[in-house]
Write a protein that holds these residues in place. Structure first.
Motif, PDB file in Angstrom:
ATOM      1  N   HIS A   1      47.038  36.550  64.501  1.00  0.00           N
ATOM      2  CA  HIS A   1      48.151  37.595  64.406  1.00  0.00           C
ATOM      3  C   HIS A   1      49.214  36.965  63.613  1.00  0.00           C
ATOM      4  CE1 HIS A   1      51.494  40.035  65.173  1.00  0.00           C
ATOM      5  NE2 HIS A   1      50.940  41.270  64.896  1.00  0.00           N
ATOM      6  N   GLN A   2      49.635  35.863  64.329  1.00  0.00           N
ATOM      7  CA  GLN A   2      50.906  34.987  63.759  1.00  0.00           C
ATOM      8  C   GLN A   2      50.887  34.855  62.237  1.00  0.00           C
ATOM      9  OE1 GLN A   2      51.982  31.501  66.007  1.00  0.00           O
ATOM     10  NE2 GLN A   2      53.794  31.462  64.848  1.00  0.00           N
ATOM     11  N   THR A   3      49.722  34.214  61.760  1.00  0.00           N
ATOM     12  CA  THR A   3      49.551  33.766  60.574  1.00  0.00           C
ATOM     13  C   THR A   3      49.611  35.033  59.488  1.00  0.00           C
ATOM     14  OG1 THR A   3      48.159  31.992  61.258  1.00  0.00           O
ATOM     15  CG2 THR A   3      48.326  32.596  58.975  1.00  0.00           C
ATOM     16  N   LEU A   4      48.813  36.193  59.940  1.00  0.00           N
ATOM     17  CA  LEU A   4      48.974  37.417  59.058  1.00  0.00           C
ATOM     18  C   LEU A   4      50.163  37.870  59.133  1.00  0.00           C
ATOM     19  CD1 LEU A   4      45.419  39.280  59.851  1.00  0.00           C
ATOM     20  CD2 LEU A   4      46.031  37.939  57.882  1.00  0.00           C
ATOM     21  N   ASN A   5      51.152  37.787  60.306  1.00  0.00           N
ATOM     22  CA  ASN A   5      52.191  38.470  60.288  1.00  0.00           C
ATOM     23  C   ASN A   5      53.219  37.732  59.208  1.00  0.00           C
ATOM     24  OD1 ASN A   5      53.813  40.632  61.358  1.00  0.00           O
ATOM     25  ND2 ASN A   5      55.052  38.899  62.602  1.00  0.00           N
ATOM     26  N   THR A   6      53.313  36.448  59.213  1.00  0.00           N
ATOM     27  CA  THR A   6      53.786  35.334  58.304  1.00  0.00           C
ATOM     28  C   THR A   6      53.589  35.988  56.878  1.00  0.00           C
ATOM     29  OG1 THR A   6      53.712  33.863  59.908  1.00  0.00           O
ATOM     30  CG2 THR A   6      54.989  33.418  57.871  1.00  0.00           C
ATOM     31  N   ILE A   7      52.024  36.065  56.547  1.00  0.00           N
ATOM     32  CA  ILE A   7      51.807  36.025  55.223  1.00  0.00           C
ATOM     33  C   ILE A   7      52.433  37.672  54.661  1.00  0.00           C
ATOM     34  CG2 ILE A   7      49.634  36.881  53.860  1.00  0.00           C
ATOM     35  CD1 ILE A   7      48.156  34.857  55.510  1.00  0.00           C
ATOM     36  N   TYR A   8      52.189  38.716  55.471  1.00  0.00           N
ATOM     37  CA  TYR A   8      52.619  39.939  54.903  1.00  0.00           C
ATOM     38  C   TYR A   8      54.153  39.884  55.049  1.00  0.00           C
ATOM     39  CZ  TYR A   8      47.975  41.674  54.426  1.00  0.00           C
ATOM     40  OH  TYR A   8      46.649  41.784  53.939  1.00  0.00           O
ATOM     41  N   GLY A   9      54.673  39.080  55.821  1.00  0.00           N
ATOM     42  CA  GLY A   9      56.335  39.058  55.828  1.00  0.00           C
ATOM     43  C   GLY A   9      56.784  38.573  54.581  1.00  0.00           C
TER      44      GLY A   9
ATOM     45  N   ALA B   1      51.394  34.534  48.966  1.00  0.00           N
ATOM     46  CA  ALA B   1      51.834  34.358  50.192  1.00  0.00           C
ATOM     47  C   ALA B   1      50.958  33.489  51.033  1.00  0.00           C
ATOM     48  CB  ALA B   1      52.213  35.649  50.939  1.00  0.00           C
ATOM     49  N   MET B   2      49.775  33.872  50.860  1.00  0.00           N
ATOM     50  CA  MET B   2      48.639  33.177  51.685  1.00  0.00           C
ATOM     51  C   MET B   2      48.729  31.869  51.215  1.00  0.00           C
ATOM     52  SD  MET B   2      45.118  35.506  51.896  1.00  0.00           S
ATOM     53  CE  MET B   2      45.062  36.030  50.023  1.00  0.00           C
ATOM     54  N   ARG B   3      48.814  31.523  50.018  1.00  0.00           N
ATOM     55  CA  ARG B   3      49.118  29.895  49.691  1.00  0.00           C
ATOM     56  C   ARG B   3      50.335  29.065  50.256  1.00  0.00           C
ATOM     57  NH1 ARG B   3      47.190  30.298  43.201  1.00  0.00           N
ATOM     58  NH2 ARG B   3      45.411  31.554  44.076  1.00  0.00           N
ATOM     59  N   ASP B   4      51.397  30.010  49.842  1.00  0.00           N
ATOM     60  CA  ASP B   4      52.753  29.646  50.606  1.00  0.00           C
ATOM     61  C   ASP B   4      52.570  29.299  52.126  1.00  0.00           C
ATOM     62  OD1 ASP B   4      53.549  29.693  47.941  1.00  0.00           O
ATOM     63  OD2 ASP B   4      54.925  31.377  48.385  1.00  0.00           O
ATOM     64  N   VAL B   5      52.055  30.217  52.976  1.00  0.00           N
ATOM     65  CA  VAL B   5      51.841  29.888  54.275  1.00  0.00           C
ATOM     66  C   VAL B   5      50.896  28.854  54.721  1.00  0.00           C
ATOM     67  CG1 VAL B   5      50.978  31.071  56.352  1.00  0.00           C
ATOM     68  CG2 VAL B   5      52.472  32.260  54.841  1.00  0.00           C
ATOM     69  N   GLY B   6      50.146  28.411  53.687  1.00  0.00           N
ATOM     70  CA  GLY B   6      49.372  27.280  53.823  1.00  0.00           C
ATOM     71  C   GLY B   6      47.902  27.485  54.085  1.00  0.00           C
ATOM     72  N   LEU B   7      47.398  28.665  53.907  1.00  0.00           N
ATOM     73  CA  LEU B   7      45.801  29.005  53.921  1.00  0.00           C
ATOM     74  C   LEU B   7      45.038  28.081  52.784  1.00  0.00           C
ATOM     75  CD1 LEU B   7      46.802  31.021  55.743  1.00  0.00           C
ATOM     76  CD2 LEU B   7      45.230  32.593  54.445  1.00  0.00           C
ATOM     77  N   THR B   8      43.999  27.783  53.015  1.00  0.00           N
ATOM     78  CA  THR B   8      43.153  26.857  52.082  1.00  0.00           C
ATOM     79  C   THR B   8      42.757  27.823  50.996  1.00  0.00           C
ATOM     80  OG1 THR B   8      41.033  27.161  53.264  1.00  0.00           O
ATOM     81  CG2 THR B   8      42.259  25.404  53.663  1.00  0.00           C
ATOM     82  N   TYR B   9      42.265  27.485  49.820  1.00  0.00           N
ATOM     83  CA  TYR B   9      41.958  28.458  48.791  1.00  0.00           C
ATOM     84  C   TYR B   9      40.730  29.250  49.415  1.00  0.00           C
ATOM     85  CZ  TYR B   9      39.725  29.062  44.244  1.00  0.00           C
ATOM     86  OH  TYR B   9      38.928  29.842  42.989  1.00  0.00           O
ATOM     87  N   GLN B  10      39.753  28.384  50.024  1.00  0.00           N
ATOM     88  CA  GLN B  10      38.588  28.966  50.560  1.00  0.00           C
ATOM     89  C   GLN B  10      38.864  30.107  51.453  1.00  0.00           C
ATOM     90  OE1 GLN B  10      39.032  25.615  50.061  1.00  0.00           O
ATOM     91  NE2 GLN B  10      36.995  24.539  50.437  1.00  0.00           N
ATOM     92  N   GLN B  11      39.924  29.887  52.426  1.00  0.00           N
ATOM     93  CA  GLN B  11      40.268  31.030  53.254  1.00  0.00           C
ATOM     94  C   GLN B  11      40.792  32.152  52.593  1.00  0.00           C
ATOM     95  OE1 GLN B  11      43.001  28.700  55.779  1.00  0.00           O
ATOM     96  NE2 GLN B  11      41.458  28.272  57.276  1.00  0.00           N
ATOM     97  N   GLU B  12      41.712  31.837  51.404  1.00  0.00           N
ATOM     98  CA  GLU B  12      42.164  32.921  50.522  1.00  0.00           C
ATOM     99  C   GLU B  12      41.019  33.700  49.900  1.00  0.00           C
ATOM    100  OE1 GLU B  12      45.022  31.014  47.737  1.00  0.00           O
ATOM    101  OE2 GLU B  12      44.211  32.516  46.079  1.00  0.00           O
ATOM    102  N   ASN B  13      40.065  32.991  49.497  1.00  0.00           N
ATOM    103  CA  ASN B  13      39.009  33.727  48.720  1.00  0.00           C
ATOM    104  C   ASN B  13      38.339  34.725  49.748  1.00  0.00           C
ATOM    105  OD1 ASN B  13      39.667  32.621  46.317  1.00  0.00           O
ATOM    106  ND2 ASN B  13      38.466  30.840  46.487  1.00  0.00           N
TER     107      ASN B  13
END
Lengths: 315, 143
Positions: free
Chosen positions: B36-44, B115-127
């Motif tokens: 939840h915390q990561t998703l919340n940051t991404i969408y924020g 946002a996913m990139r800026d929050v630090g998700l990997t390219y694979q997680q993003e895809n």
């Protein structure tokens, strides 16, 4: 005439959004050596550039393929309309070394003539592609690919350009390399159907692209050696495919194949073309692709392979 | 040199497929990215940019940021294997009548991707997340 048509399209389109487009980066593929968007040697069902349904974009490309005694340089322009239609104009120029043309004469004259000038075969290709079905990027919830049909009208400009000798003489007037090797026509139209699909996140979280193209064609070596032959003037079905993986947001690697008809046989025997490529998309305005291409036999050069470099711009 | 080039690309393709076929994820994508915390940051992050975008910002006038953020987090959580159940209005329902263009949808996708990139998700997680979000396209545009 056709160029005028393209330019007038440029003018009437100035009121719609015309930048490089809003679709996801790399989803337009690159411009192939025949001017059509996709891989380097085969069209994809994706419309070139990054246009959405509301956008128009333009493209320009230059390409270079080095095959020892043959060198293929091509350049062209394209326009993509509303993620639906792609139109293109490509000029190809195949340079043939004097070593090869000298060998041609040596063969023809049983060694009486052993020295000839280098030669050039130019071809123009006018391409049109229409997306007919599907969304190969966003319908991740089913397996259906995106489909497009297209046509490439090809006109060989040196079908009857004679080979010349160093003293300026022309032993075979009105007979160009395609005619000499047995081709029947100087122009032809390829019709193709492409099915393309991108899987987001597969395999291992990367994005996989697969493409299959069926092409109905009379061309000999893409038309560079003319169309049809005396004994066989019917169009044949040929197959092409691409497999690519986006290993980063800006880099794709992959491999392709393309079958050929081998209508002329003999010196001009045709093999299946294969390549392996790496394409770099630093932004939506430009892509740079390096590939290793193996065409198999070309006249008087059995193993014809070499490096391919292409730069495409979208604007 | 050329043989090396071909071999390198072939090896890379095979490696990607082999890894893809052998790795069996033990946890859901939701847990893997930090829940939840990561998703919340991404969408924020994404929503701040979306609301100020000159092309698509106007669609969100009068929509409280917190409300949209919670819905997007819940919806994505459900799609990527988290313990959530989206019970808001359906996507079709909430986008009908807006006439959202394809171009506008793509602009939003790129904000979420960024946002996913800026929050630090990997390219694979993003895809893998995009894979789940992509079909939403046809529940939002030209309605």
């Amino acid at each position: 005439m056709k160029k005028i048509f393209l330019f007038s399209l440029l003018l009437i389109s100035s009121h719609v959004f015309a930048d490089s487009g809003s679709r996801l980066i790399a989803s337009g593929g690159i411009t192939g050596f025949e001017g059509t968007a996709g891989g380097g040697i085969t069209p994809w069902a994706f419309i070139g550039g990054y246009t959405s349904k509301e956008e128009i974009s333009y493209s320009a490309n230059v390409q270079y393929l080095s095959l020892n005694d043959y060198t293929l340089k091509t350049a062209g322009l394209g326009i993509s309309l509303f993620d639906r239609v792609e139109l293109s104009f490509q000029r190809q120029r195949l340079d043939i070394s004097s070593g090869l043309t000298s060998n041609v004469f040596a063969l023809l004259t049983d060694g009486a003539i052993t020295n000839a000038n280098s030669a050039t075969i130019e071809q123009d290709i006018i391409g049109a592609k229409v997306k007919i079905f599907g969304d190969g990027v966003f319908t991740q919830n089913d397996w259906l690919p995106q489909l497009a049909i297209g046509a490439q009208y090809k006109k060989n400009r040196d079908f009857d350009s004679s080979l010349s000798l160093p003293d300026g003489s022309v032993p075979l007037p009105g007979i160009g390399v395609p005619l000499l090797l047995g081709a029947k026509n100087d122009s032809g139209t390829d019709i193709y159907l492409s099915a393309t699909k991108l899987w987001l996140g597969y395999p291992s979280g990367y994005n996989l692209l697969a493409n299959l193209t069926a092409r109905y064609t009379r061309a000999n070596v893409f038309g560079l050696l003319g169309f049809g032959s005396e004994g066989d003037d019917s169009a044949k079905l040929e197959w092409e495919g691409s497999l690519a993986v986006l290993i980063s947001p800006t880099t794709a690697i992959g491999t392709e194949f393309r079958t050929q008809t081998n209508r002329l046989g003999g010196l001009a025997e045709e093999d299946t073309v294969v390549d392996a490529f790496i394409a770099y998309f630093p932004n939506k305005s430009i892509s740079i692709t390096a590939a290793y291409v193996d065409l198999g036999n070309l006249p008087l050069q059995e193993g014809s392979s070499g490096f391919y470099l292409t730069v495409s711009g979208n604007f | 040199m050329m043989a090396l080039f071909i071999r390198a690309i072939t090896a890379a393709l095979i490696a990607i497929f082999v890894i893809g076929c052998t790795s069996t994820p033990q946890q859901s994508l939701y847990e893997e990215i930090g829940g939840h915390q990561t998703l919340n940051t991404i969408y924020g992050v994404a929503i701040t940019r979306i609301y100020t975008d000159p092309v698509i910002g106007h669609y969100f006038k009068g929509v409280p940021k917190k409300h949209l953020r919670d819905r997007l987090v819940t919806q994505t959580c459900e799609l990527i294997g988290g313990p959530c159940e989206y019970d808001g209005k359906s996507m079709v329902e909430s986008h009908t009548g807006l006439g959202i263009k394809e171009r506008e949808f793509y602009i939003l996708v790129e904000y979420v991707q960024g946002a996913m990139r800026d929050v630090g998700l990997t390219y694979q997680q993003e895809n893998r997340i995009l894979n789940k979000l992509a079909p939403i396209k046809y529940e939002t545009i030209y309605l």
